[in-house]
Motif scaffolding. Structure first.
Motif, PDB file in Angstrom:
ATOM      1  N   UNK A  64       0.844  -1.207   0.000  1.00 48.15           N
ATOM      2  CA  UNK A  64       0.000   0.000   0.000  1.00 48.15           C
ATOM      3  C   UNK A  64       0.879   1.256   0.000  1.00 48.15           C
ATOM      4  N   UNK A  65       1.919   1.248   0.864  1.00 47.53           N
ATOM      5  CA  UNK A  65       2.837   2.401   0.949  1.00 47.53           C
ATOM      6  C   UNK A  65       3.509   2.654  -0.395  1.00 47.53           C
ATOM      7  N   UNK A  66       3.935   1.569  -1.062  1.00 40.54           N
ATOM      8  CA  UNK A  66       4.599   1.699  -2.369  1.00 40.54           C
ATOM      9  C   UNK A  66       3.637   2.240  -3.429  1.00 40.54           C
ATOM     10  N   UNK A  67       2.383   1.767  -3.379  1.00 41.93           N
ATOM     11  CA  UNK A  67       1.366   2.244  -4.330  1.00 41.93           C
ATOM     12  C   UNK A  67       1.091   3.731  -4.121  1.00 41.93           C
ATOM     13  N   UNK A  68       0.989   4.150  -2.868  1.00 37.03           N
ATOM     14  CA  UNK A  68       0.737   5.565  -2.553  1.00 37.03           C
ATOM     15  C   UNK A  68       1.888   6.451  -3.019  1.00 37.03           C
ATOM     16  N   UNK A  69       3.113   5.946  -2.831  1.00 34.95           N
ATOM     17  CA  UNK A  69       4.284   6.714  -3.278  1.00 34.95           C
ATOM     18  C   UNK A  69       4.257   6.871  -4.800  1.00 34.95           C
ATOM     19  N   UNK A  70       3.951   5.773  -5.498  1.00 33.10           N
ATOM     20  CA  UNK A  70       3.907   5.794  -6.961  1.00 33.10           C
ATOM     21  C   UNK A  70       2.839   6.762  -7.475  1.00 33.10           C
ATOM     22  N   UNK A  71       1.739   6.869  -6.714  1.00 30.17           N
ATOM     23  CA  UNK A  71       0.637   7.774  -7.107  1.00 30.17           C
ATOM     24  C   UNK A  71       0.904   9.227  -6.707  1.00 30.17           C
ATOM     25  N   UNK A  72       1.955   9.441  -5.911  1.00 32.63           N
ATOM     26  CA  UNK A  72       2.247  10.797  -5.451  1.00 32.63           C
ATOM     27  C   UNK A  72       1.261  11.271  -4.405  1.00 32.63           C
ATOM     28  N   UNK A  73       0.708  10.322  -3.633  1.00 31.88           N
ATOM     29  CA  UNK A  73      -0.281  10.662  -2.601  1.00 31.88           C
ATOM     30  C   UNK A  73       0.347  11.508  -1.492  1.00 31.88           C
ATOM     31  N   UNK A  74      -0.439  12.438  -0.963  1.00 27.73           N
ATOM     32  CA  UNK A  74       0.029  13.293   0.136  1.00 27.73           C
ATOM     33  C   UNK A  74      -0.138  12.601   1.493  1.00 27.73           C
TER      34      UNK A  74
END
Length: 201
Positions: A64-74
């Protein structure tokens, strides 16, 4: 601050949520029991921080953390775990995780850590990071990917099609992996990598 909590053990998730919800500056905006649900919730609710268990069905907290990073999530991520596996720690750092915390710490301590994370301060439990000095993952990203396919039961020919590499190249990668991990065979290599947290279950 708005918080999403993802933990596959319902009672523990409920307890953390209730206790954190009693803090005047914390609002629980969602709870999930799988990584997939957590990702959907975070996208929908846009919380300030996601508190994620490291091992969950469908997607791990690290996935989940990796997916959020890839999406540029804040959304900032705090991983809560009982595991001191070096591979998990390395993945957490690479994924830009802001907190790496012990699951059995008091909730009051978790609240203090979340406030620091909200302020942009990284909080990593010394008990979990102690192992970092012991051993580093010798596998490259490609070798880890290939080993994950072996773990899932893919053959050399199937992996070669998936990675667009020749079977000979895949075999070379495998022999390199066996050498690096000092493994007797492929099954042994998978077992070693899993035990160290260098690939996910």
């Amino acid at each position: 601050m708005k918080i999403v909590i993802a933990e596959d053990q319902g009672m523990l998730r409920g307890a953390i949520s209730r206790l954190l919800g009693m803090e005047p500056d914390i609002e629980i905006v969602g709870e999930a029991d799988t990584g997939e649900q957590a990702l959907e919730l975070i996208r929908k609710q846009s919380p300030d921080i996601a508190v994620l268990d490291i091992e969950m069905p469908s997607l791990s907290g690290l996935d989940v953390a990796e997916a959020l990073k890839a999406e540029g999530s804040a959304c900032r991520v705090a991983i809560v775990t009982t595991f001191a596996k070096i591979g998990y720690y390395q993945r957490a750092v690479q994924a830009g995780v802001m907190g790496y915390l012990l699951k059995d710490a008091p909730v009051s301590e978790l609240a203090v850590s979340l406030r620091k994370i909200y302020q942009g301060i990284r909080v990593f439990s010394p008990h979990l990071t102690f192992a970092m000095n012991k051993e580093m993952n010798p596998l490259t990203e490609r070798e880890s990917e290939l080993l994950s396919y072996l773990k899932d039961g893919y053959s050399v020919s199937e992996i070669s099609k998936l990675l667009y590499l020749s079977p000979g190249t895949i075999r070379n990668y495998i022999s390199e992996i066996l050498q690096k991990l000092e493994a007797k065979n492929r099954i042994d290599a998978v077992a070693i990598a899993l035990s160290k947290g260098w690939i996910s279950n």
